[in-house]
Write a protein that holds these residues in place. Sequence first.
Motif, PDB file in Angstrom:
ATOM      1  N   TYR A   1      16.060  12.170  -4.527  1.00 26.72           N
ATOM      2  CA  TYR A   1      15.762  13.548  -4.160  1.00 26.72           C
ATOM      3  C   TYR A   1      15.926  14.470  -5.366  1.00 26.72           C
ATOM      4  CZ  TYR A   1      15.906  12.066   0.703  1.00 26.72           C
ATOM      5  OH  TYR A   1      15.664  11.448   1.901  1.00 26.72           O
ATOM      6  N   GLY A   2      14.950  15.343  -5.537  1.00 27.99           N
ATOM      7  CA  GLY A   2      15.027  16.305  -6.619  1.00 27.99           C
ATOM      8  C   GLY A   2      14.552  15.807  -7.963  1.00 27.99           C
ATOM      9  N   SER A   3      14.313  14.513  -8.092  1.00 24.59           N
ATOM     10  CA  SER A   3      13.832  13.987  -9.366  1.00 24.59           C
ATOM     11  C   SER A   3      12.331  14.259  -9.491  1.00 24.59           C
ATOM     12  CB  SER A   3      14.095  12.483  -9.467  1.00 24.59           C
ATOM     13  OG  SER A   3      13.358  11.780  -8.485  1.00 24.59           O
ATOM     14  N   PRO A   4      11.832  14.431 -10.711  1.00 25.30           N
ATOM     15  CA  PRO A   4      10.403  14.707 -10.873  1.00 25.30           C
ATOM     16  C   PRO A   4       9.557  13.486 -10.526  1.00 25.30           C
ATOM     17  CG  PRO A   4      11.448  14.373 -13.005  1.00 25.30           C
ATOM     18  CD  PRO A   4      12.551  14.411 -12.000  1.00 25.30           C
ATOM     19  N   LEU A   5       8.346  13.746 -10.076  1.00 31.10           N
ATOM     20  CA  LEU A   5       7.399  12.655  -9.869  1.00 31.10           C
ATOM     21  C   LEU A   5       7.066  12.041 -11.221  1.00 31.10           C
ATOM     22  CD1 LEU A   5       5.008  14.367  -7.308  1.00 31.10           C
ATOM     23  CD2 LEU A   5       6.480  12.400  -6.849  1.00 31.10           C
ATOM     24  N   GLN A   6       7.112  10.728 -11.300  1.00 28.18           N
ATOM     25  CA  GLN A   6       6.861  10.036 -12.555  1.00 28.18           C
ATOM     26  C   GLN A   6       5.623   9.163 -12.429  1.00 28.18           C
ATOM     27  OE1 GLN A   6      10.572   7.946 -13.278  1.00 28.18           O
ATOM     28  NE2 GLN A   6      11.399   9.682 -14.430  1.00 28.18           N
ATOM     29  N   LEU A   7       4.680   9.319 -13.362  1.00 31.32           N
ATOM     30  CA  LEU A   7       3.492   8.475 -13.392  1.00 31.32           C
ATOM     31  C   LEU A   7       3.889   7.105 -13.928  1.00 31.32           C
ATOM     32  CD1 LEU A   7       0.457   8.352 -12.884  1.00 31.32           C
ATOM     33  CD2 LEU A   7       0.106   9.143 -15.238  1.00 31.32           C
ATOM     34  N   THR A   8       3.710   6.078 -13.094  1.00 33.81           N
ATOM     35  CA  THR A   8       4.250   4.751 -13.372  1.00 33.81           C
ATOM     36  C   THR A   8       3.191   3.680 -13.154  1.00 33.81           C
ATOM     37  OG1 THR A   8       6.381   5.552 -12.531  1.00 33.81           O
ATOM     38  CG2 THR A   8       6.141   3.169 -12.795  1.00 33.81           C
ATOM     39  N   ASP A   9       3.248   2.618 -13.941  1.00 36.18           N
ATOM     40  CA  ASP A   9       2.410   1.441 -13.708  1.00 36.18           C
ATOM     41  C   ASP A   9       3.162   0.492 -12.788  1.00 36.18           C
ATOM     42  OD1 ASP A   9       0.010   1.841 -15.286  1.00 36.18           O
ATOM     43  OD2 ASP A   9       1.308   1.738 -17.038  1.00 36.18           O
ATOM     44  N   ILE A  10       2.576   0.188 -11.636  1.00 30.33           N
ATOM     45  CA  ILE A  10       3.188  -0.737 -10.688  1.00 30.33           C
ATOM     46  C   ILE A  10       2.134  -1.738 -10.220  1.00 30.33           C
ATOM     47  CG2 ILE A  10       4.884   0.957  -9.909  1.00 30.33           C
ATOM     48  CD1 ILE A  10       3.199   1.396  -7.426  1.00 30.33           C
ATOM     49  N   ASP A  11       2.579  -2.789  -9.551  1.00 31.35           N
ATOM     50  CA  ASP A  11       1.648  -3.807  -9.062  1.00 31.35           C
ATOM     51  C   ASP A  11       0.749  -3.228  -7.979  1.00 31.35           C
ATOM     52  OD1 ASP A  11       2.773  -5.674 -10.740  1.00 31.35           O
ATOM     53  OD2 ASP A  11       4.161  -6.445  -9.211  1.00 31.35           O
ATOM     54  N   ARG A  12      -0.488  -3.631  -7.991  1.00 34.17           N
ATOM     55  CA  ARG A  12      -1.408  -3.218  -6.935  1.00 34.17           C
ATOM     56  C   ARG A  12      -1.029  -3.915  -5.636  1.00 34.17           C
ATOM     57  NH1 ARG A  12      -7.860  -4.143  -7.571  1.00 34.17           N
ATOM     58  NH2 ARG A  12      -7.387  -6.142  -6.598  1.00 34.17           N
ATOM     59  N   PRO A  13      -0.985  -3.196  -4.521  1.00 36.66           N
ATOM     60  CA  PRO A  13      -0.602  -3.831  -3.256  1.00 36.66           C
ATOM     61  C   PRO A  13      -1.641  -4.844  -2.790  1.00 36.66           C
ATOM     62  CG  PRO A  13      -1.385  -1.601  -2.866  1.00 36.66           C
ATOM     63  CD  PRO A  13      -1.288  -1.761  -4.342  1.00 36.66           C
ATOM     64  N   VAL A  14      -1.177  -5.795  -2.016  1.00 38.17           N
ATOM     65  CA  VAL A  14      -2.043  -6.831  -1.448  1.00 38.17           C
ATOM     66  C   VAL A  14      -2.094  -6.634   0.062  1.00 38.17           C
ATOM     67  CG1 VAL A  14      -2.378  -9.306  -1.120  1.00 38.17           C
ATOM     68  CG2 VAL A  14      -1.466  -8.433  -3.294  1.00 38.17           C
ATOM     69  N   PRO A  15      -3.264  -6.543   0.650  1.00 35.93           N
ATOM     70  CA  PRO A  15      -3.333  -6.302   2.098  1.00 35.93           C
ATOM     71  C   PRO A  15      -2.799  -7.482   2.901  1.00 35.93           C
ATOM     72  CG  PRO A  15      -5.513  -6.792   1.228  1.00 35.93           C
ATOM     73  CD  PRO A  15      -4.607  -6.663   0.042  1.00 35.93           C
ATOM     74  N   GLY A  16      -1.931  -7.185   3.851  1.00 35.84           N
ATOM     75  CA  GLY A  16      -1.429  -8.218   4.740  1.00 35.84           C
ATOM     76  C   GLY A  16      -2.341  -8.376   5.944  1.00 35.84           C
ATOM     77  N   ASP A  17      -1.892  -9.127   6.930  1.00 36.87           N
ATOM     78  CA  ASP A  17      -2.686  -9.327   8.138  1.00 36.87           C
ATOM     79  C   ASP A  17      -2.957  -7.989   8.809  1.00 36.87           C
ATOM     80  OD1 ASP A  17      -2.394 -11.973   7.552  1.00 36.87           O
ATOM     81  OD2 ASP A  17      -1.110 -12.453   9.270  1.00 36.87           O
ATOM     82  N   GLY A  18      -4.225  -7.725   9.108  1.00 34.76           N
ATOM     83  CA  GLY A  18      -4.593  -6.492   9.785  1.00 34.76           C
ATOM     84  C   GLY A  18      -4.612  -5.271   8.897  1.00 34.76           C
ATOM     85  N   GLU A  19      -4.460  -5.457   7.586  1.00 35.51           N
ATOM     86  CA  GLU A  19      -4.436  -4.322   6.670  1.00 35.51           C
ATOM     87  C   GLU A  19      -5.695  -4.262   5.808  1.00 35.51           C
ATOM     88  OE1 GLU A  19       0.212  -3.320   5.755  1.00 35.51           O
ATOM     89  OE2 GLU A  19      -0.830  -4.681   4.366  1.00 35.51           O
ATOM     90  N   VAL A  20      -5.955  -3.051   5.321  1.00 38.21           N
ATOM     91  CA  VAL A  20      -7.107  -2.807   4.458  1.00 38.21           C
ATOM     92  C   VAL A  20      -6.610  -2.180   3.156  1.00 38.21           C
ATOM     93  CG1 VAL A  20      -9.255  -1.491   4.204  1.00 38.21           C
ATOM     94  CG2 VAL A  20      -8.644  -2.471   6.431  1.00 38.21           C
ATOM     95  N   LEU A  21      -7.047  -2.727   2.030  1.00 36.15           N
ATOM     96  CA  LEU A  21      -6.721  -2.155   0.727  1.00 36.15           C
ATOM     97  C   LEU A  21      -7.776  -1.123   0.365  1.00 36.15           C
ATOM     98  CD1 LEU A  21      -4.992  -2.172  -1.887  1.00 36.15           C
ATOM     99  CD2 LEU A  21      -6.600  -3.887  -2.790  1.00 36.15           C
ATOM    100  N   ILE A  22      -7.326   0.108   0.114  1.00 32.00           N
ATOM    101  CA  ILE A  22      -8.238   1.211  -0.188  1.00 32.00           C
ATOM    102  C   ILE A  22      -8.115   1.597  -1.652  1.00 32.00           C
ATOM    103  CG2 ILE A  22      -8.850   3.603   0.324  1.00 32.00           C
ATOM    104  CD1 ILE A  22      -7.654   3.196   3.087  1.00 32.00           C
ATOM    105  N   ARG A  23      -9.260   1.716  -2.315  1.00 38.35           N
ATOM    106  CA  ARG A  23      -9.295   2.341  -3.641  1.00 38.35           C
ATOM    107  C   ARG A  23      -9.325   3.846  -3.393  1.00 38.35           C
ATOM    108  NH1 ARG A  23      -8.828   4.981  -7.609  1.00 38.35           N
ATOM    109  NH2 ARG A  23      -9.832   4.634  -9.643  1.00 38.35           N
ATOM    110  N   VAL A  24      -8.223   4.502  -3.680  1.00 35.79           N
ATOM    111  CA  VAL A  24      -8.095   5.926  -3.375  1.00 35.79           C
ATOM    112  C   VAL A  24      -9.004   6.737  -4.300  1.00 35.79           C
ATOM    113  CG1 VAL A  24      -6.517   7.880  -3.193  1.00 35.79           C
ATOM    114  CG2 VAL A  24      -5.724   5.582  -2.601  1.00 35.79           C
TER     115      VAL A  24
END
Length: 326
Positions: free
Chosen positions: A9-32
Amino acid sequence: MKAFVSRSYGSPLQLTDIDRPVPGDGEVLIRVRATSVQPYDWHFLRGEPYVARLMAGGPGLRKPPFAILGADVAGEVEAVGKGVTEFAPGDEVYAMPKQGGFAEYVCVPESELAPKPENLSFEEAAAVPMAANTALIALRDSARVLPGQKVLVNGASGGVGTFAVQLAKAFGARVTGVCGTRNVDMVRSIGADEVIDYTKEDFTRNGQRYDVLVDIAGSRPASACRRVMTRKGALVLVGGPAGRWVQPAGHVFATLAAGTFASQRTVMADVVRCTENRRNLTTLTELIESGEVHPVIDRSYPFEEIPAAVRYQEAGHAAGKVVIAV
């Protein structure tokens, strides 16, 4: 992928490189392709009001319940998980996932996803889900607005308010919007039959009576609001004045408690716990494609400037929605 992350809480938003999520059962991966900023995001970013940390579905006691904010998403289907049958890669969609929009990719359950309105850009579509869904719940479900009724929207120039004015008109109501001087013409242009400038007139003392009062701004006490309502009217609570410790939760709960002693109904429009997001988005799409409803956008920021967009929205001067092009 790149994402803006908040780890405390209160920390600045940080632009970070993280792993791309993988869709599970019943999920859809969206390119935002676009997202938006709203009070929901900065309340979770700050962990305020503090009392909300003790509530189910609130920010969480010691740290944010999720690292990536962003409750509105519009984009393209990138991949689908096992069991997904209604969407395929390349489909243009939008959703209200409650988290994850401040990133290049997000996974959303198929049951939460809807086709994007064909007549909207991605940025326009990203302005819709949470704000318009809130307005729809307030008017259709909480107030049960009928044709010919008189509806007042207190806070008509904001994200929820601009949708509330248009939806009330689409439902056949006569609409009065309350806003500041600089937004009077805009609120009138989206369909309000009457606009009250709160810097010049107190809507609770104008002698009018309303069947429904949608209170987004929370600028007047409940007793004053009931003074301008019909005997069997509905006071619908959406928000209230921001505060570090209790507000706006204190305003909402105090008004609900006092409402038990009034002849008018007092109800809260709770979009966070709504289980009909997909159905509601489908309804909104029909209204948007018919031309009855259209998002009002105040500003658009590039993805890299999400922290600036959050600060601007938190200042409380946006007329309509603040959107992000990803």
